[in-house]
Every structure is written in C-alpha cells, then in structure tokens.
Design an enzyme around this catalytic site. Structure first.
Site, PDB file in Angstrom:
ATOM      1  N   HIS A  75      54.992 -24.577 103.354  1.00 18.22           N
ATOM      2  CA  HIS A  75      55.464 -23.419 103.068  1.00 18.22           C
ATOM      3  C   HIS A  75      55.406 -22.831 101.815  1.00 18.22           C
ATOM      4  O   HIS A  75      55.335 -23.603 100.843  1.00 18.22           O
ATOM      5  CB  HIS A  75      57.128 -23.136 103.652  1.00 18.22           C
ATOM      6  CG  HIS A  75      57.484 -21.746 103.364  1.00 18.22           C
ATOM      7  ND1 HIS A  75      56.972 -20.830 104.452  1.00 18.22           N
ATOM      8  CD2 HIS A  75      58.576 -21.023 102.970  1.00 18.22           C
ATOM      9  CE1 HIS A  75      57.525 -19.664 104.265  1.00 18.22           C
ATOM     10  NE2 HIS A  75      58.669 -19.849 103.426  1.00 18.22           N
ATOM     11  N   ARG A 113      52.486 -18.595 111.156  1.00 19.00           N
ATOM     12  CA  ARG A 113      53.997 -18.475 111.290  1.00 19.00           C
ATOM     13  C   ARG A 113      54.418 -17.015 110.952  1.00 19.00           C
ATOM     14  O   ARG A 113      54.685 -16.842 109.869  1.00 19.00           O
ATOM     15  CB  ARG A 113      55.030 -19.417 110.810  1.00 19.00           C
ATOM     16  CG  ARG A 113      54.526 -20.796 110.713  1.00 19.00           C
ATOM     17  CD  ARG A 113      55.603 -21.910 110.243  1.00 19.00           C
ATOM     18  NE  ARG A 113      55.653 -21.711 108.810  1.00 19.00           N
ATOM     19  CZ  ARG A 113      55.070 -22.324 108.108  1.00 19.00           C
ATOM     20  NH1 ARG A 113      54.235 -23.309 108.348  1.00 19.00           N
ATOM     21  NH2 ARG A 113      55.338 -22.323 106.581  1.00 19.00           N
TER      22      ARG A 113
END
Ligand SMILES: *Cc1c(COP(=O)(O)O)cnc(C)c1O
Length: 394
Positions: free
Chosen positions: A179, A235
């Site tokens: 991330h 995502r």
C-alpha cells in the site's frame, strides 16, 4: 446486512418518510465510475471494489452487488465482521480482508471463505493448521511493507517469510500486495521508492521458485496516476463512490459522486430581533428572519465544527446555517428582507433541502464540506453513513 434491515419491511413507509433526513445513493453513478475505471485499466487487470466502513458510508452490500455487476472481480474489507456481513447478504465473490485479523477469528474466516491479509508467522501457521484440519487449503495474500510503516512483512524479509511457510499444505498463497503512503502527493520520490521495493520483492519471490499469485498495490490515486502500479489488480475505493482522492486526479478521469444528503424542514418560525437560537445562543436573530429546523445533526455525521460555516440548498438557492449544530437538529436562516430586488426565499414546512449534492444549478460537494473542516471527503462519507438511512436510486 446493515443496521436498517430490521426496518425493511412492507408495512413500513420508506426511509425518507420515516425520518426527514436521509442519504441518497445514486446506483447509476457507481456503475458509471466503475466503467470509467475499467476503461482506464483495460480488460486484463482485475478490479477490487473496496467496501470497508460500510462502503465508505454508501452501504457495503448494496455497493458490492452493483460493483460486481459492473466489472469488479474482488471485494476488499477491513475486518472479518465486514466480510461476514457481505457473505450473509448473499455475496459470493472473493473477499480480501485488507489487514491481518486476530488469530481467534480464523474459524469464522474459514467458515465464510474470507481471504485474510497476512503478515505474521504465528497467524499464518495457525491458519494453515485449521485449514488443513478442515480439508481445504486456505488462500491468503501476503501484505508487504514497502515503506508506509503501518503493517506488513518488511519488504526485505518477504521472500524468506514465504519460503519458510511454503511447505504447508494447508496454505495457498493467492496474492501479494503493498500500500502506498504518498500516492496522493505531488512529489513522487517516496512513491517511486515503494514501487521499486515492491517490484524487487516480486522478482525475488519468483527467483526463489515461488508464484506470488495476484500482485496488487494501487489505490484510486495510484491507479489513475501511475499505470506501472497496476500489476494484476487495482484496489478502488474512493473513486468508485465518485470522489477524488486529491485535486491531482480531477483532470484524469470524470467521476460522478454517488452520495447526496437531504433533509426536510420540520419546523419554521419567525424569531424576534435579539433572541438567541440553539445552545449557548451563539447566534442571535437580526430581526426579520425565519428560522427553519431540519432533523439532522452531528449524530448523523454533520460535524458540529461546521456550525455557521455551512449552507444548505433550497430550490437551487444557498441559505446560511445558523446557531450551533445539535446532535439531531440543525437550524438555518431565511432572511425576510428582500434585498437588491431579490425576493426572500419561500421556504415551507416539509420542503426538501440539500446538504450535500445538487439543487438547481448549484451544488455542495463533500469536498467543499471537507475543506471547511480541514479533513478529507473519505471521512465525511463514512460519517454520513453511520445513522442516516440510505435511499438507493437508479
Ligand atoms: C482503503 C484501502 C484502499 C482504497 O483506497 P482509495 O484511496 O479509497 O481508493 C486500497 N488499499 C488498501 C489497503 C486500503 O486500506
């Protein structure tokens, strides 16, 4: 299954009639946004629809179903409970829990076929043991920390971590991910460093003869700004709801906000000059005004810090909010002195006002509100989802 379900019953009037304050979710906007992302990433990259925090306040199961029907392949949630709720609402698509949950939740994970993110050896071994006992290997995704320093296996340890557990027949490495801490920022140096570390880790894993499975890294901002960050899956959270993660992405994609917030005027009266309105009388009537009350307050996500710093839209016209925003009620002012040839607003009991969304040619966005509060649209969308009921429109 959201908190409203016990009321979804034929004998009940619809949400907007039970209470004169509600959130409207434009399903077509969510479909439109997902199609835009599909066009942006192309046909070969999977799309994970991120529906944590009850779909950023938009309703997780409703959004999940729309997203899966509009090209999303995967769902992302923050907790086991969120995953279980999706399963109970009938969702069968793969669901990734984006952070490693407590080891005690493994039975629920297996029972509902959720996929945990993993970064701890003890957790993953316990997962493998229980999965093995149940006769079916458990899929998991390895969370790799490439620099955000929040959770994850350090990038330099990731390949070894996988090698050490690769013997286990109860485990199935389905993906690896990271991330980005700075995908929204103008400066790209830290972003590039995280990209390099992730790419190098993937190479090492392959070099050791293991298949990393689905590699993914990009949130909305990275997806839009950096094509090289797409890997096998992106995502998408905030963008699916039609909101931009920062000003930078506005010129890259056209999105439609899905959430609007409405209320109806529940009380209306003139307040004589000098009289105070709401707690502490922070506002006093200047005379010649009507004060309208709407049944929405900080208990519904309308931050108290917005008191006197916000407006509402009535038939396309802005009216100033006055006095302190209460837990369940908020007041606004209708100036009765016609000014500059402009007649005063004709507000009636029961009239609809817009707190977030369009009215006439005007619009108040979650971004405007977030800016007034010194926060981000993400936080406000989540909060409006806490108590207000949602109405879904096509
Ligand atoms: C919330 C979240 C996302 C989605 O981020 P957006 O900026 O809303 O697109 C992606 N990945 C992880 C790990 C997250 O926690």
């Amino acid at each position: 299954m959201n908190h409203n379900d016990s009321l979804h019953n034929k004998h009940q009037p619809p949400a907007a009639e039970r209470r004169w304050a509600w959130v409207e979710v434009d399903c077509e906007a969510v479909r439109h946004n997902l199609k835009r992302f599909r066009r942006h990433v192309g046909p070969d990259v999977r799309i994970m629809a991120v529906v944590k925090a009850d779909g950023y306040g938009h309703g997780a199961s409703e959004v999940a179903k729309i997203a899966l029907g509009s090209g999303a392949n995967f769902l992302g949630v923050a907790s086991v409970d969120e995953g279980v709720r999706l399963r109970l609402s009938g969702v069968v698509a793969p669901i990734l829990i984006l952070a490693e949950p407590p080891v005690e939740s493994i039975p629920l994970i297996l029972q509902h076929q959720l996929i945990p993110a993993v970064h701890d050896r003890a957790f993953v071994l316990a997962l493998g043991e229980m999965a093995d006992a149940s006769g079916r290997p458990a899929p998991f995704h390895l969370k790799i920390d490439t620099g955000m320093n929040r959770v994850g296996v350090h990038h330099s340890d990731a390949a070894d971590f996988l090698r050490q557990i690769s013997f286990h027949r109860g485990l199935e490495l389905q993906g690896v991910f990271t991330h980005f801490a700075t995908a929204d920022d103008v400066d790209t140096f830290e972003f590039k460093r995280q990209m390099e570390r992730f790419t190098a880790t993937l190479e090492t894993i392959r070099y050791m003869g293991m298949d990393p499975g689905i590699a993914h890294a990009a949130n909305t901002s990275a997806t839009l700004r950096y094509k090289q960050s797409h890997f096998d899956m992106v995502r998408i959270g905030i963008g699916m709801y039609g909101l931009h993660p920062s000003e930078i992405t506005r010129s890259i994609i056209e999105l439609r906000p899905a959430m609007s917030v409405y209320a109806r005027v529940s009380f209306l009266k003139p307040v004589p000059m000098g009289e105070g309105v709401s707690y502490s009388f922070a506002y006093r009537s200047p005379g010649n005004v009507l004060i309208a009350t709407i049944p929405i307050g900080y208990g519904d996500g309308l931050a108290r810090a917005l008191s006197t710093h916000m407006e509402v839209l009535h038939k396309g016209r802005r009216l100033p909010q006055v006095g302190t925003i209460c837990m369940d009620m908020t007041m606004f002012e209708i100036d009765q002195r016609a000014s500059l040839g402009r007649p005063s607003a004709d507000v009636q009991l029961g009239d609809e006002v817009v707190l977030v969304g369009k009215s006439g040619n005007d619009c108040i966005s979650l971004d405007d509100m977030a800016q007034a509060l010194g926060t981000i649209n993400y936080e406000l969308a989540c909060r409006f989802g806490l108590r207000l009921e949602r109405v879904y429109t096509e």
